[in-house]
Write a protein that holds these residues in place. Structure first.
Motif, short mmCIF file in Angstrom:
data_model
loop_
_atom_site.label_atom_id
_atom_site.label_comp_id
_atom_site.label_asym_id
_atom_site.label_seq_id
_atom_site.Cartn_x
_atom_site.Cartn_y
_atom_site.Cartn_z
N LEU A 67 0.84 -1.21 0.00
CA LEU A 67 0.00 0.00 0.00
C LEU A 67 0.87 1.25 0.00
CD1 LEU A 67 -2.84 -0.74 2.61
CD2 LEU A 67 -3.04 -0.68 0.11
N TYR A 68 1.90 1.24 0.83
CA TYR A 68 2.80 2.38 0.95
C TYR A 68 3.49 2.67 -0.39
CZ TYR A 68 6.24 5.44 3.23
OH TYR A 68 7.02 6.50 3.62
N GLU A 69 3.94 1.62 -1.05
CA GLU A 69 4.61 1.79 -2.34
C GLU A 69 3.62 2.21 -3.43
OE1 GLU A 69 6.51 -2.00 -2.88
OE2 GLU A 69 8.00 -1.58 -1.33
N THR A 70 2.41 1.70 -3.37
CA THR A 70 1.40 1.98 -4.39
C THR A 70 0.80 3.37 -4.25
OG1 THR A 70 0.87 -0.37 -4.53
CG2 THR A 70 -0.77 1.18 -5.41
N TYR A 71 0.48 3.76 -3.03
CA TYR A 71 -0.26 5.01 -2.80
C TYR A 71 0.56 6.12 -2.15
CZ TYR A 71 -4.32 2.22 -4.03
OH TYR A 71 -5.21 1.43 -4.69
N VAL A 160 -9.09 -8.15 8.38
CA VAL A 160 -9.21 -7.43 7.11
C VAL A 160 -7.79 -7.11 6.65
CG1 VAL A 160 -10.08 -5.37 5.95
CG2 VAL A 160 -11.41 -6.42 7.79
N LYS A 161 -7.41 -7.72 5.56
CA LYS A 161 -6.05 -7.56 5.04
C LYS A 161 -5.88 -6.17 4.43
CE LYS A 161 -5.33 -12.44 4.23
NZ LYS A 161 -5.03 -13.49 3.25
N PRO A 162 -4.65 -5.65 4.43
CA PRO A 162 -4.41 -4.32 3.85
C PRO A 162 -4.86 -4.21 2.40
CG PRO A 162 -2.51 -5.04 5.11
CD PRO A 162 -3.44 -6.21 5.04
N GLU A 163 -4.81 -5.31 1.66
CA GLU A 163 -5.19 -5.26 0.24
C GLU A 163 -6.67 -5.57 0.01
OE1 GLU A 163 -3.25 -9.27 1.18
OE2 GLU A 163 -2.85 -7.18 1.65
N ALA A 164 -7.46 -5.67 1.07
CA ALA A 164 -8.89 -5.95 0.93
C ALA A 164 -9.58 -4.81 0.18
CB ALA A 164 -9.53 -6.12 2.31
N PRO A 165 -10.59 -5.14 -0.63
CA PRO A 165 -11.27 -4.11 -1.43
C PRO A 165 -11.80 -2.95 -0.59
CG PRO A 165 -11.97 -6.30 -2.12
CD PRO A 165 -11.11 -6.49 -0.90
N GLU A 166 -12.32 -3.23 0.61
CA GLU A 166 -12.85 -2.13 1.43
C GLU A 166 -11.75 -1.19 1.93
OE1 GLU A 166 -13.13 -5.48 2.10
OE2 GLU A 166 -13.27 -5.81 4.26
N VAL A 167 -10.57 -1.71 2.15
CA VAL A 167 -9.44 -0.85 2.55
C VAL A 167 -9.00 -0.02 1.36
CG1 VAL A 167 -7.07 -0.81 3.43
CG2 VAL A 167 -8.70 -2.48 4.35
N ILE A 168 -8.83 -0.67 0.21
CA ILE A 168 -8.39 0.04 -1.00
C ILE A 168 -9.38 1.14 -1.37
CG2 ILE A 168 -7.92 -0.21 -3.48
CD1 ILE A 168 -5.78 -1.52 -1.70
N SER A 169 -10.67 0.84 -1.36
CA SER A 169 -11.65 1.87 -1.76
C SER A 169 -11.68 3.02 -0.76
CB SER A 169 -13.04 1.26 -1.96
OG SER A 169 -13.54 0.74 -0.75
N ALA A 170 -11.52 2.74 0.52
CA ALA A 170 -11.49 3.83 1.52
C ALA A 170 -10.25 4.70 1.33
CB ALA A 170 -11.54 3.26 2.92
#
Length: 177
Positions: A67-71, A160-170
């Motif tokens: 997530l850190y590298e992506t966002y 809830v994993k960091p790459e879960a859709p609900e985390v990504i969308s939030a």
């Protein structure tokens, strides 16, 4: 912290705040002993996570780093808070925590010095877990997404994993345009 101490910790319920406070009005001590003034994160969303090096959920470090590298370039900040509150699943030494996280997961986002997040929470965690719509972590790797103004957007449980859709969308919704 022993299993018995961990169990006792669940009976402590902090009082909720009536209104949200500014979570960026805190400073934390990082693994290297320096101080991070969270006001320097203002204007960007931040994912704050209680972490542990010796937990079954420890592989979530890889997802957090991704997530850190992506966002990160779009403004997402991540702050890990290593804690032994849950069955003593964290190293005692900041050096051990840092070496473990870098070697095994390539962690490059900031980590606080080992701290209490529930048993006797430090000021940031005491404030974070008493926000409206928040709660103390039930175990390691509970995630709290903070908006650019320092207010809690959402809490995500341990499973809830960091790459879960609900985390990504939030996260994507919290990032600037």
């Amino acid at each position: 912290m022993s299993i018995l101490s961990t169990a006792k910790m669940y009976f402590k319920r902090p009082a909720k705040r009536g209104s949200a406070s500014d979570l960026y009005d805190h400073s934390v001590t990082l693994l290297d002993g320096s101080t991070l003034d969270l006001n320097t994160l203002r204007g960007r969303p931040t994912l704050i996570v209680n972490t542990a090096s010796k937990c079954g959920f420890t592989p979530q470090y890889a997802g957090l780093q991704h997530l850190y590298e992506t966002y990160g370039e779009r403004g997402l900040q991540i702050l890990g808070s290593p804690s032994g509150d849950f069955a003593d699943q964290e190293f005692d030494s900041a050096d051990e925590v840092g070496a473990f996280c870098r070697k095994n997961y390539g962690v490059s986002f900031p980590l606080t010095a080992p701290t209490s997040v529930r048993a006797d929470p430090d000021p940031l965690w005491s404030d974070l877990i008493t926000q409206p719509n928040s709660a103390p972590p039930n175990w390691n790797f509970t995630k709290y997404l903070i908006d650019a103004d320092g207010h809690l957007i959402r809490r995500f449980g341990t499973k809830v994993k960091p790459e879960a859709p609900e985390v990504i969308s939030a996260i994507e919704a919290a990032l600037p345009g």
